[in-house]
Each structure stands twice: as C-alpha cells, then as structure tokens.
Scaffold this motif. Structure first.
Motif, PDB file in Angstrom:
ATOM      1  N   GLY A 200      35.814  33.707  38.940  1.00  0.00           N
ATOM      2  CA  GLY A 200      34.372  33.920  38.962  1.00  0.00           C
ATOM      3  C   GLY A 200      33.816  34.642  40.176  1.00  0.00           C
ATOM      4  O   GLY A 200      32.780  35.302  40.078  1.00  0.00           O
ATOM      5  N   ASP A 202      34.784  37.256  41.688  1.00  0.00           N
ATOM      6  CA  ASP A 202      34.735  38.714  41.512  1.00  0.00           C
ATOM      7  C   ASP A 202      33.619  39.120  40.544  1.00  0.00           C
ATOM      8  O   ASP A 202      32.965  40.147  40.725  1.00  0.00           O
ATOM      9  CB  ASP A 202      36.097  39.262  41.051  1.00  0.00           C
ATOM     10  CG  ASP A 202      36.677  38.499  39.878  1.00  0.00           C
ATOM     11  OD1 ASP A 202      36.189  37.399  39.551  1.00  0.00           O
ATOM     12  OD2 ASP A 202      37.640  39.000  39.269  1.00  0.00           O
ATOM     13  N   ASP A 203      33.382  38.274  39.535  1.00  0.00           N
ATOM     14  CA  ASP A 203      32.276  38.532  38.608  1.00  0.00           C
ATOM     15  C   ASP A 203      30.936  38.425  39.339  1.00  0.00           C
ATOM     16  O   ASP A 203      30.018  39.212  39.114  1.00  0.00           O
ATOM     17  CB  ASP A 203      32.308  37.541  37.436  1.00  0.00           C
ATOM     18  CG  ASP A 203      33.635  37.594  36.672  1.00  0.00           C
ATOM     19  OD1 ASP A 203      34.131  38.714  36.433  1.00  0.00           O
ATOM     20  OD2 ASP A 203      34.177  36.528  36.343  1.00  0.00           O
ATOM     21  N   ARG A 240      33.110  27.148  38.414  1.00  0.00           N
ATOM     22  CA  ARG A 240      32.812  28.582  38.435  1.00  0.00           C
ATOM     23  C   ARG A 240      31.649  28.966  37.517  1.00  0.00           C
ATOM     24  O   ARG A 240      30.879  29.866  37.833  1.00  0.00           O
ATOM     25  CB  ARG A 240      34.059  29.399  38.130  1.00  0.00           C
ATOM     26  CG  ARG A 240      34.574  29.359  36.707  1.00  0.00           C
ATOM     27  CD  ARG A 240      36.016  29.877  36.693  1.00  0.00           C
ATOM     28  NE  ARG A 240      36.508  30.262  35.377  1.00  0.00           N
ATOM     29  CZ  ARG A 240      36.837  29.418  34.407  1.00  0.00           C
ATOM     30  NH1 ARG A 240      36.685  28.120  34.577  1.00  0.00           N
ATOM     31  NH2 ARG A 240      37.301  29.863  33.247  1.00  0.00           N
TER      32      ARG A 240
HETATM   33  C1  BGN Z   1      37.941  36.234  34.377  1.00  0.00           C
HETATM   34  C2  BGN Z   1      37.593  35.508  35.668  1.00  0.00           C
HETATM   35  C3  BGN Z   1      37.773  36.437  36.825  1.00  0.00           C
HETATM   36  C4  BGN Z   1      39.205  37.021  36.818  1.00  0.00           C
HETATM   37  C5  BGN Z   1      39.459  37.689  35.476  1.00  0.00           C
HETATM   38  C6  BGN Z   1      40.852  38.292  35.374  1.00  0.00           C
HETATM   39  C7  BGN Z   1      35.874  33.755  35.369  1.00  0.00           C
HETATM   40  C8  BGN Z   1      34.385  33.429  35.292  1.00  0.00           C
HETATM   41  C9  BGN Z   1      34.018  32.655  34.067  1.00  0.00           C
HETATM   42  C10 BGN Z   1      33.706  33.541  32.900  1.00  0.00           C
HETATM   43  N1  BGN Z   1      36.208  35.023  35.583  1.00  0.00           N
HETATM   44  O1  BGN Z   1      37.809  35.373  33.318  1.00  0.00           O
HETATM   45  O2  BGN Z   1      37.521  35.765  38.028  1.00  0.00           O
HETATM   46  O3  BGN Z   1      39.395  37.955  37.852  1.00  0.00           O
HETATM   47  O4  BGN Z   1      39.265  36.752  34.432  1.00  0.00           O
HETATM   48  O5  BGN Z   1      41.860  37.344  35.553  1.00  0.00           O
HETATM   49  O6  BGN Z   1      36.701  32.873  35.237  1.00  0.00           O
END
Ligand code: BGN
Length: 279
Positions: A200, A202-203, A240
C-alpha cells in the motif's frame, strides 16, 4: 531519444559523459545469478569504488548525480548479489552515484516507505544529490539501457518484472524501483511514514504524485525489464486499507515534514553506505 526525456543534474559541457552503454543492444539481457561473486573489498579496488559505495567517471564530466536508496532487513545474500551486479551496471552508464542501504532495526514491522524517507534525509546531509532512485534489493535491472537517473517526470522503472511475466499488473503501480528528482520528491512531502508491514505504501505515494498534478513516465517494457530474486512472499498488512483510505488528509502532515527516527549505527562499507535506523 532518451536524452530528451532525461532531467540532467549538470549542464552539458565540453567532454560531458554520454549515457550510451557501449553499443550493447537493448535485447541483450543480463542474468544476475550467472554472474560470479567477488569479495567486496577486491571488487571495490578493481572498480575504483570509494568507501561508502561512491563512484564517478574520471575521463568525462558526468551528467547525472544520483543517490540510490535501498531499504533493507535480513536479506544478506540478495544484497550481495545486488551489489555485485549493480556497480558495473551503473559504471557503464557513466553516472556520478552513491548507494545507501538503510537497515531497519528489529522490533517493529518493516516500514519500506519510511526507510526511503530516512535514506533521502541522510543522503541529503552528505551531498546535494539531484536525483534519487528508491528501490528494493531484490530487483535486478536486466537491460543496460535502463538509465539509473531521473527523467523530467517521476518514473516508474520496474514496469516489466519477471514475476509478473513482464507485464504491468495495473497502471497505478508505482512500486519496486522508481526515480524522482529531489524537487519532485520534496513537492509531495516524500512518502507516508505510517505504512508498517507489507503493501500500500507505493499506492499511497502514487496518489500523492497525482494530487500534486504530476504525470508519471515509464520506459518501454523491453528496457524496463527486471529480474526479481526469489524469496518467501510477505503476508500483507491488514492496516494498509485503512491507511490508504484516509491518506489524502495526511499528504501535508505525514512525510518528510514530520519525519522522526534515530540512527543507531552507520558505516562506510566497501560497496555501500550502511545506516541502521530505528523508525
Ligand atoms: C498491490 C499492493 C502494492 C504492491 C503491488 C505489487 C496494496 C494496497 C491494497 C489494495 N497494494 O496490491 O503495495 O506493490 O500489489 O505487488 O496491497
């Protein structure tokens, strides 16, 4: 033309370095695990790397000044493979660079995003870095044309990873390896500090960029190929979702602006600057 996309750290001058990588073709991929391992001291000596993992070309004026920030805990053999591979890779690109490994002290869950903020803060104390690469130690760039320097827009570098069968899983993915100028990073108040555990952060960072009107860029999937070193899958944190939900309220108050940590130890190791931090 890659030059048009790059954000130079220094103005071009007589005898500026090129970012060409000696005519190796883009299709020629490196496979890191086939590379022989060398003793770090011997390697530093052979490649002219200064203590703390610093290097710059001596026969031309570099165009790019880069700090590479690696958050770290408990991944010793991956770190060794990474260092063994990345120094020749970066040298071939004629960069003025220094590598920082920011290790999180035991106790709390891993906080990748906050370690990036710490890396930024510590790097900024020792040099006026123009460009920051924030990346994981398990990601090996396979294509020498994947320039480890900044572009005019914040760049998602690892858009084509073997574990995703070299496909981008979703357009808003901004994890793995990214490049931002110091200015871009400061404009969004860095990363959030609240994401302990996997996922999360990075999002959240991507929405910070969007909220400040940044567009992001990516090189083509052939150039942006990465090989992920294998490890056990982390289990995602349950916090997250909640953290992401109220993230917009925290952009200005949570990040570089309220960053607090303690440096417990630091060393100039042969291939990188090591900082142990309590976050
Ligand atoms: C996403 C993750 C990212 C991760 C990518 C790739 C979450 C937030 C909840 C929707 N995001 O699902 O942090 O870099 O996958 O692995 O978990």
């Amino acid at each position: 033309n890659i030059y048009d996309e790059m954000e130079r750290s220094y103005p071009p001058r007589d005898n500026s370095c090129t970012i060409s990588v000696n005519g190796r073709r883009s299709s020629q991929l490196f496979y890191p695990e086939e590379h022989p391992r060398e003793d770090p001291v011997a390697m530093a000596r052979r490649l002219g790397i200064l203590p703390g993992g610093q290097w710059k070309p001596l026969n031309c004026h570099p165009l790019f000044n880069v700090a590479i920030i690696l958050p770290y805990r408990n991944r010793q053999s991956q770190l060794a493979v990474f260092m063994n591979y990345i120094h020749p890779f970066l040298q071939a690109q004629n960069l003025d660079y220094r590598i920082f490994v920011i290790e999180q002290s035991p106790m709390r869950e891993f906080n990748r995003a906050k370690l990036f903020n710490v890396g930024y803060a510590e790097a900024t104390k020792v040099n006026d870095f123009h460009c920051f690469i924030f990346q994981d130690v398990d990601l090996i760039p396979q294509n020498p044309d994947n320039i480890y320097a900044c572009t005019k827009m914040p760049r998602h570098m690892s858009s084509s990873v073997n574990t995703f069968r070299y496909n981008l899983p979703y357009t808003g993915l901004f994890g793995g390896a990214i490049a931002l100028t110091r200015k871009q990073f400061e404009r969004v108040n860095g990363f959030s500090n609240v994401f302990y555990g996997w996922g999360g952060e990075d999002d959240d960072f991507y929405s910070r960029l969007q909220s400040r009107g940044f567009q992001i860029t990516r090189f083509g999937p052939d150039v942006a190929q990465y090989y992920m070193l294998t490890h056990k899958k982390e289990s995602p944190s349950t916090a997250r979702f909640a953290n992401l939900e109220n993230s917009a309220r925290r952009y200005d108050t949570d990040g570089l602006s309220n960053l607090e940590y303690r440096v417990l130890n630091h060393q100039l190791r042969p291939l990188y600057s090591w900082i142990l931090a309590d976050v």
